[in-house]
Motif scaffolding. Structure first.
Motif, PDB file in Angstrom:
ATOM      1  N   GLN A  22      63.577 130.685 -73.160  1.00 62.56           N
ATOM      2  CA  GLN A  22      64.994 130.718 -73.484  1.00 62.56           C
ATOM      3  C   GLN A  22      65.205 130.468 -74.971  1.00 62.56           C
ATOM      4  O   GLN A  22      66.001 131.142 -75.612  1.00 62.56           O
ATOM      5  CB  GLN A  22      65.744 129.677 -72.661  1.00 62.56           C
ATOM      6  CG  GLN A  22      67.237 129.688 -72.883  1.00 62.56           C
ATOM      7  CD  GLN A  22      67.947 128.652 -72.023  1.00 62.56           C
ATOM      8  OE1 GLN A  22      67.323 127.743 -71.486  1.00 62.56           O
ATOM      9  NE2 GLN A  22      69.247 128.783 -71.903  1.00 62.56           N
ATOM     10  N   GLU A  23      64.468 129.522 -75.522  1.00 64.82           N
ATOM     11  CA  GLU A  23      64.622 129.216 -76.950  1.00 64.82           C
ATOM     12  C   GLU A  23      64.159 130.385 -77.821  1.00 64.82           C
ATOM     13  O   GLU A  23      64.755 130.684 -78.838  1.00 64.82           O
ATOM     14  CB  GLU A  23      63.853 127.952 -77.319  1.00 64.82           C
ATOM     15  CG  GLU A  23      64.132 127.553 -78.741  1.00 64.82           C
ATOM     16  CD  GLU A  23      63.942 126.081 -79.016  1.00 64.82           C
ATOM     17  OE1 GLU A  23      63.576 125.781 -80.152  1.00 64.82           O
ATOM     18  OE2 GLU A  23      64.177 125.258 -78.120  1.00 64.82           O
ATOM     19  N   GLU A  82      57.308 126.825 -80.254  1.00 67.49           N
ATOM     20  CA  GLU A  82      57.569 127.230 -78.871  1.00 67.49           C
ATOM     21  C   GLU A  82      56.620 128.347 -78.448  1.00 67.49           C
ATOM     22  O   GLU A  82      56.123 128.353 -77.320  1.00 67.49           O
ATOM     23  CB  GLU A  82      59.025 127.664 -78.690  1.00 67.49           C
ATOM     24  CG  GLU A  82      59.999 126.515 -78.734  1.00 67.49           C
ATOM     25  CD  GLU A  82      59.739 125.456 -77.665  1.00 67.49           C
ATOM     26  OE1 GLU A  82      59.553 125.809 -76.488  1.00 67.49           O
ATOM     27  OE2 GLU A  82      59.734 124.267 -78.019  1.00 67.49           O
ATOM     28  N   SER A 119      65.777 127.338 -85.205  1.00 69.13           N
ATOM     29  CA  SER A 119      64.787 127.407 -84.122  1.00 69.13           C
ATOM     30  C   SER A 119      63.396 127.135 -84.681  1.00 69.13           C
ATOM     31  O   SER A 119      63.140 127.315 -85.857  1.00 69.13           O
ATOM     32  CB  SER A 119      64.832 128.774 -83.458  1.00 69.13           C
ATOM     33  OG  SER A 119      64.410 129.769 -84.365  1.00 69.13           O
ATOM     34  N   SER A 139      59.411 124.864 -65.662  1.00 67.17           N
ATOM     35  CA  SER A 139      60.553 124.364 -66.427  1.00 67.17           C
ATOM     36  C   SER A 139      60.259 124.399 -67.933  1.00 67.17           C
ATOM     37  O   SER A 139      61.122 124.776 -68.722  1.00 67.17           O
ATOM     38  CB  SER A 139      60.944 122.957 -65.980  1.00 67.17           C
ATOM     39  OG  SER A 139      59.912 122.032 -66.239  1.00 67.17           O
ATOM     40  N   VAL A 140      59.041 124.037 -68.312  1.00 67.04           N
ATOM     41  CA  VAL A 140      58.652 124.101 -69.726  1.00 67.04           C
ATOM     42  C   VAL A 140      58.613 125.545 -70.192  1.00 67.04           C
ATOM     43  O   VAL A 140      59.123 125.889 -71.264  1.00 67.04           O
ATOM     44  CB  VAL A 140      57.284 123.410 -69.954  1.00 67.04           C
ATOM     45  CG1 VAL A 140      56.792 123.633 -71.368  1.00 67.04           C
ATOM     46  CG2 VAL A 140      57.392 121.919 -69.656  1.00 67.04           C
ATOM     47  N   GLN A 193      60.232 128.174 -68.957  1.00 63.02           N
ATOM     48  CA  GLN A 193      61.579 128.738 -69.028  1.00 63.02           C
ATOM     49  C   GLN A 193      62.334 128.229 -70.254  1.00 63.02           C
ATOM     50  O   GLN A 193      63.033 129.004 -70.914  1.00 63.02           O
ATOM     51  CB  GLN A 193      62.357 128.422 -67.755  1.00 63.02           C
ATOM     52  CG  GLN A 193      61.884 129.216 -66.564  1.00 63.02           C
ATOM     53  CD  GLN A 193      62.567 128.790 -65.277  1.00 63.02           C
ATOM     54  OE1 GLN A 193      63.399 127.871 -65.261  1.00 63.02           O
ATOM     55  NE2 GLN A 193      62.209 129.438 -64.175  1.00 63.02           N
ATOM     56  N   HIS A 194      62.171 126.944 -70.561  1.00 64.54           N
ATOM     57  CA  HIS A 194      62.828 126.396 -71.750  1.00 64.54           C
ATOM     58  C   HIS A 194      62.334 127.096 -73.016  1.00 64.54           C
ATOM     59  O   HIS A 194      63.135 127.494 -73.871  1.00 64.54           O
ATOM     60  CB  HIS A 194      62.588 124.891 -71.852  1.00 64.54           C
ATOM     61  CG  HIS A 194      63.109 124.311 -73.125  1.00 64.54           C
ATOM     62  ND1 HIS A 194      64.439 124.030 -73.329  1.00 64.54           N
ATOM     63  CD2 HIS A 194      62.470 123.980 -74.280  1.00 64.54           C
ATOM     64  CE1 HIS A 194      64.610 123.560 -74.554  1.00 64.54           C
ATOM     65  NE2 HIS A 194      63.436 123.508 -75.146  1.00 64.54           N
TER      66      HIS A 194
END
Length: 125
Positions: A30-31, A7, A2, A23-24, A26-27
């Motif tokens: 999540q990561e 992020e 990772s 969307s960015v 949430q991605h």
């Protein structure tokens, strides 16, 4: 593997800039997963609300990442990736510094423009 620091910086920068791209967000969330819940520099970076906080927490994250690289086994399959992360995060640190410098310069120019306007068009009170 990772890239938590990158992020987390993205999330923090979204906070500072007021970006609402869900969307960015949430991605990235999540990561990062559990790293967002911790007390470390990655979580702090993701929750930053100012450029000063971004710089401070990114610096702390870099210290941790440098320690991770120093402790890593050079024969490990993850070693090159971890070193690459370090290079990418250092590059992001320099880019963030340029953004802050540019913002401070812009602020100074606005002050100069304000004073020039008052010199050209004095206001009697």
């Amino acid at each position: 593997m990772s890239c938590d620091e990158i992020e987390a910086l993205r999330l923090g920068l979204m906070n500072v800039l007021g970006s609402e791209d869900e969307s960015v967000r949430q991605h990235a969330e999540q990561e990062l997963g559990d790293a967002l819940e911790g007390n470390g520099p990655v979580a702090a970076l993701a929750h930053a609300e100012s450029f000063a906080e971004l710089q401070r927490h990114l610096d702390a994250a870099l210290v941790d990442l440098e320690e991770e690289v120093a402790a890593a086994d050079p024969d490990s399959p993850e070693y090159d990736y971890t070193r690459g992360r370090l290079v990418a995060v250092r590059d992001a640190e320099r880019s963030l510094a340029r953004i802050v410098d540019s913002g401070e310069s812009f602020l100074g120019h606005l002050g100069d423009a304000h004073h020039t306007l008052h010199e050209a068009f004095p206001v009697d009170e």
